[in-house]
Design an enzyme around this catalytic site. Structure first.
Site, mmCIF file in Angstrom:
data_model
loop_
_atom_site.group_PDB
_atom_site.id
_atom_site.type_symbol
_atom_site.label_atom_id
_atom_site.label_comp_id
_atom_site.label_asym_id
_atom_site.label_seq_id
_atom_site.Cartn_x
_atom_site.Cartn_y
_atom_site.Cartn_z
ATOM 1 N N GLN A 1 12.143 -14.705 6.405
ATOM 2 C CA GLN A 1 10.835 -15.359 6.308
ATOM 3 C C GLN A 1 10.598 -15.601 4.813
ATOM 4 O O GLN A 1 10.419 -14.649 4.054
ATOM 5 C CB GLN A 1 9.733 -14.450 6.883
ATOM 6 C CG GLN A 1 8.381 -15.125 6.917
ATOM 7 C CD GLN A 1 7.237 -14.157 7.184
ATOM 8 O OE1 GLN A 1 7.374 -12.942 7.017
ATOM 9 N NE2 GLN A 1 6.100 -14.685 7.586
ATOM 10 N N ARG B 1 0.819 -1.225 0.000
ATOM 11 C CA ARG B 1 0.000 0.000 0.000
ATOM 12 C C ARG B 1 0.846 1.265 0.000
ATOM 13 O O ARG B 1 0.314 2.362 -0.151
ATOM 14 C CB ARG B 1 -0.957 -0.014 1.190
ATOM 15 C CG ARG B 1 -2.100 -1.022 1.006
ATOM 16 C CD ARG B 1 -2.910 -1.190 2.257
ATOM 17 N NE ARG B 1 -3.646 0.018 2.584
ATOM 18 C CZ ARG B 1 -4.077 0.317 3.804
ATOM 19 N NH1 ARG B 1 -3.827 -0.500 4.814
ATOM 20 N NH2 ARG B 1 -4.731 1.429 4.028
HETATM 21 C C1 UD1 Z 1 -1.143 -6.080 12.756
HETATM 22 C C2 UD1 Z 1 -1.928 -6.855 13.833
HETATM 23 C C3 UD1 Z 1 -3.131 -6.036 14.236
HETATM 24 C C4 UD1 Z 1 -2.673 -4.702 14.752
HETATM 25 C C5 UD1 Z 1 -1.796 -3.995 13.742
HETATM 26 C C6 UD1 Z 1 -1.151 -2.785 14.371
HETATM 27 C C7 UD1 Z 1 -1.622 -9.240 13.403
HETATM 28 C C8 UD1 Z 1 -2.217 -10.461 12.834
HETATM 29 N N1 UD1 Z 1 -2.347 -8.116 13.279
HETATM 30 O O1 UD1 Z 1 -1.977 -5.958 11.621
HETATM 31 O O2 UD1 Z 1 -3.849 -6.710 15.249
HETATM 32 O O3 UD1 Z 1 -3.785 -3.903 15.093
HETATM 33 O O4 UD1 Z 1 -0.719 -4.842 13.299
HETATM 34 O O5 UD1 Z 1 -0.438 -2.046 13.432
HETATM 35 O O6 UD1 Z 1 -0.539 -9.290 13.973
HETATM 36 N N2 UD1 Z 1 5.032 -9.059 8.905
HETATM 37 C C9 UD1 Z 1 5.989 -9.962 8.528
HETATM 38 N N3 UD1 Z 1 5.625 -11.129 7.917
HETATM 39 C C10 UD1 Z 1 4.335 -11.444 7.700
HETATM 40 C C11 UD1 Z 1 3.342 -10.515 8.080
HETATM 41 C C12 UD1 Z 1 3.721 -9.339 8.671
HETATM 42 O O7 UD1 Z 1 7.172 -9.709 8.730
HETATM 43 O O8 UD1 Z 1 4.095 -12.548 7.166
HETATM 44 C C13 UD1 Z 1 5.445 -7.808 9.547
HETATM 45 C C14 UD1 Z 1 5.196 -6.586 8.696
HETATM 46 O O9 UD1 Z 1 6.368 -6.221 8.014
HETATM 47 C C15 UD1 Z 1 4.871 -5.516 9.737
HETATM 48 C C16 UD1 Z 1 4.278 -6.310 10.855
HETATM 49 O O10 UD1 Z 1 4.661 -7.659 10.693
HETATM 50 O O11 UD1 Z 1 6.047 -4.889 10.205
HETATM 51 C C17 UD1 Z 1 2.758 -6.181 10.888
HETATM 52 O O12 UD1 Z 1 2.240 -6.689 9.699
HETATM 53 P P1 UD1 Z 1 1.040 -5.972 8.957
HETATM 54 O O13 UD1 Z 1 0.715 -6.755 7.752
HETATM 55 O O14 UD1 Z 1 1.322 -4.530 8.801
HETATM 56 O O15 UD1 Z 1 -0.100 -6.229 10.037
HETATM 57 P P2 UD1 Z 1 -1.468 -5.460 10.172
HETATM 58 O O16 UD1 Z 1 -2.441 -6.023 9.219
HETATM 59 O O17 UD1 Z 1 -1.229 -4.006 10.183
#
Ligand code: UD1
Ligand code: CA
Length: 450
Positions: A78, A18
Site C-alpha cells: 500500500q 503510537r
Molecule cells: C480500526 C477500525 C475500527 C475498529 C478498530 C479495531 C476502520 C476504519 N476502523 O480502527 O472501527 O474499532 O480498527 O481495532 O477500519 N491499516 C493499513 N493501511 C491503512 C490503515 C490501516 O494497512 O491505510 C492497517 C493497520 O496496520 C492495522 C489495521 O489496518 O493493522 C487497522 O488500522 P488502525 O489504524 O489501527 O485502525 P483503527 O483506527 O484502530
C-alpha cells in the site's frame, strides 16, 4: 463451509506511531512471536486458503516476516496510508482472482482464535454478505461503534465521526470482517473518504452493503480476541492474555506450574511429561524441557534443551545452544551457552560453560570458567567423561581435558590435559612459620615508643 474457498487479506501497513518505536508495529512480539505471525498462524488454523499480506512501502522486513510464517503468502504494497479500505484494495489482484469467502484481518490483532475466524465464514455461508466481529471493551474510546437493529448490523461509525449518542454504544468494531467474495469488490469500490480523517474506511462497507440490499451481521466475541494493539500498554495486555493461555495449555498437558502467574512462557516452549516449573522462571524462544525435568526458581532459559530428569536452577541461565542430556544438574548462578552437557554431568554453583562439551558424569567445581573468548574469536573447551574440574579453575580455550582427568582448584589451564592426569596451574603455596606473630610483636613495640 468446508468446500468454500477463502482469501484472507492481512492489513499490516500501519506505521503504529503510537508505539513510539523504530520497529513497525506488526513486528512487535507477544510471547516471542511477532503480531503478524500470530495472525497468520490463526489463519492457518482456520483452514487457510489464499493469503494476501498488505505492507507499507519499503517494508521488506514485514514482508519477510510474513513469508517466513506463511511461505505461500502474496505480498502487496500500500503506497500511501489512506485507510483500511484503501489497504484492502491494494490486494485488488488477489480479490479479482475470486474466492467464496474474503476474510479481512488486521496484523495488529494477535489474539484472534482460528475458531472465531471460522465463525465469521459460517455467517457468510448462512447468507450474510458482510460479517463483522463486535466486542464490548471496558474503554471504547477510539473504536468504531456497531449500529445494530436486532440481529442486523446497519452501520459502523468511527469514533472520530460518531455523535455523542453513537459513542454511547457499547458494542464496538473488532476490525475483522468477512465478505461474500462475489460482492466484495463491488462493495469496496463504492467506499469513499468523506469523513473527518479523509480516509477510506473499511467500516463503510456495512452501510454500503445494506444500500445494495445485502445482509450484514455482527458476531460478538470476547475483548481479548480482537483488541487491536496501538500502544505499548496494549502490547503488554496482549502479552498477559497470551501468557494465561500458554500456562493453561501447559497445565492441561500435565506440567506442574507451582505459581503459574509468575512463569513467563514462549509460544514455542515445549514440555514433556511430569515437568515441574517452580515460581519465577522465564522461557525465551526455542526451549524444550523433556520428561521429569525440574526448572527451579529464577532461572532464565532460551534456545535450550533440558533432558529427562535434569534439574536447572535456582538462578540458572541457559542461553542458546545449551543442551543438557538426562540427569544433568545445573545449579545456582551457572550460565551455559552453546554447550553440550552429557548425561549426569554436574555444575552446581557459580560457573560459566560456553562453547564446550562436558563429558558424561563430569563434575564442574564452583567458580569454573571456560575462557572461550580472546577478544577476537570464540574457542572450544572439550571436557571428557568423568573428569573433575576443581573449584575456581579457568579453562583457557581452545583446550581439551581428557576423560577422567583431575584439575586442581584454582588452576589456570592453558594446555591440553591427557586422560586420567592431574593438572595444576597455580602458584605454589609457601608457609613462613611464626611470621604473623613476629609482625604483631613489631607493631606493639612501635606503639609503645610513640
Ligand atoms: C480500526 C477500525 C475500527 C475498529 C478498530 C479495531 C476502520 C476504519 N476502523 O480502527 O472501527 O474499532 O480498527 O481495532 O477500519 N491499516 C493499513 N493501511 C491503512 C490503515 C490501516 O494497512 O491505510 C492497517 C493497520 O496496520 C492495522 C489495521 O489496518 O493493522 C487497522 O488500522 P488502525 O489504524 O489501527 O485502525 P483503527 O483506527 O484502530
Ligand atoms: Ca488499531
Amino acid at each position: 463451509m468446508s468446500n468454500r474457498t477463502c482469501l484472507a487479506i492481512v492489513l499490516a501497513a500501519g506505521e503504529g506511531t503510537r508505539m513510539r518505536s523504530s520497529l513497525p508495529k506488526v513486528l512487535h512480539r507477544v510471547a516471542g512471536r511477532s503480531l503478524v505471525a500470530h495472525v497468520l498462524h490463526a489463519l492457518r488454523g482456520a483452514g487457510g486458503g489464499q493469503t494476501a499480506v498488505v505492507v507499507g512501502p519499503d517494508r521488506e522486513d514485514v514482508a519477510a516476516e510474513a513469508r517466513r510464517e506463511m511461505p505461500g503468502a502474496e505480498i502487496f504494497v500500500q503506497r500511501e496510508r489512506r485507510g483500511t479500505a484503501h489497504a484492502v484494495l491494494a490486494a485488488r489482484a488477489a480479490l479479482e482472482k475470486g474466492a467464496d469467502d474474503v476474510l479481512i484481518v488486521f496484523g495488529d490483532t494477535p489474539l484472534i482464535l482460528p475458531q472465531t475466524l471460522a465463525k465469521l465464514r459460517q455467517a457468510l455461508a448462512d447468507g450474510a454478505a458482510v460479517a463483522v466481529l463486535g466486542f464490548k471493551p471496558a474503554d471504547p474510546t477510539g473504536y468504531g461503534r456497531l449500529v445494530t437493529q436486532g440481529s442486523e448490523l446497519l452501520a459502523i461509525v468511527e469514533h472520530a465521526d460518531a455523535t455523542e449518542a453513537q459513542r454511547a454504544i457499547a458494542l464496538c468494531n473488532g476490525g475483522l470482517m468477512a465478505f461474500d467474495g462475489k460482492q466484495a469488490l463491488s462493495i469496496l469500490d463504492k467506499i469513499g473518504n468523506g469523513n473527518r480523517k479523509g480516509e477510506f474506511y473499511l467500516t463503510d462497507a456495512v452501510a454500503i452493503a445494506r444500500q445494495m440490499g445485502l445482509r450484514a451481521v455482527a458476531l460478538e466475541v470476547a475483548e481479548d480476541e480482537v483488541s487491536g494493539i496501538n500502544t505499548k500498554a496494549q502490547l503488554a495486555e496482549a502479552e498477559a492474555v497470551t501468557q494465561r493461555r500458554l500456562r493453561q495449555q501447559a497445565m492441561e498437558a500435565g506440567v506442574t506450574l507451582v505459581a503459574p502467574e509468575t512463569v513467563h512462557l514462549c509460544i514455542d516452549t515445549k514440555f514433556g511429561k511430569d515437568v515441574t516449573v517452580e515460581p519465577f522462571v522465564v522461557f525465551g524462544a526455542g526451549v524444550t524441557v523433556e520428561d521429569g525435568a525440574t526448572i527451579r526458581s529464577f532461572s532464565h532459559l532460551q534456545g535450550a534443551l533440558v533432558g529427562q530428569s535434569a534439574t536447572v536452577g535456582p538462578y540458572a541461565r541457559l542461553r542458546p545452544g545449551a543442551r543438557l542430556e538426562a540427569d544433568v544438574h545445573i545449579g545456582n548462578f551457572v550460565e551455559v551457552k552453546e554447550a553440550l552437557i552429557e548425561q549426569g554431568a554436574k555444575a552446581n554453583h557459580l560457573a560459566y560453560i560456553g562453547d564446550a562439551r562436558v563429558g558424561a558424569g563430569s563434575n564442574i567445581g564452583a567458580g569454573t570458567i571456560t575462557c572461550n573468548y580472546d577478544g577476537e574469536s570464540k574457542h572450544r573447551t572439550d571436557i571428557g567423561k568423568g573428569a573433575f574440574i576443581g573449584s575456581n579453575s579457568s579453562l583457557v580455550a581452545p583446550v581439551t581435558i581428557g576423560d577422567g582427568a583431575y584439575i586442581g582448584s584454582g588452576s589456570v589451564i592453558t594446555a591440553n590435559v591427557p586422560a586420567d592426569a592431574l593438572a595444576l596451574g597455580r602458584g605454589r603455596q609457601t608457609v613462613k612459620e611464626g611470621w604473623a606473630q613476629r609482625l604483631r610483636n613489631l607493631k606493639s613495640l612501635v606503639k609503645k615508643k610513640a
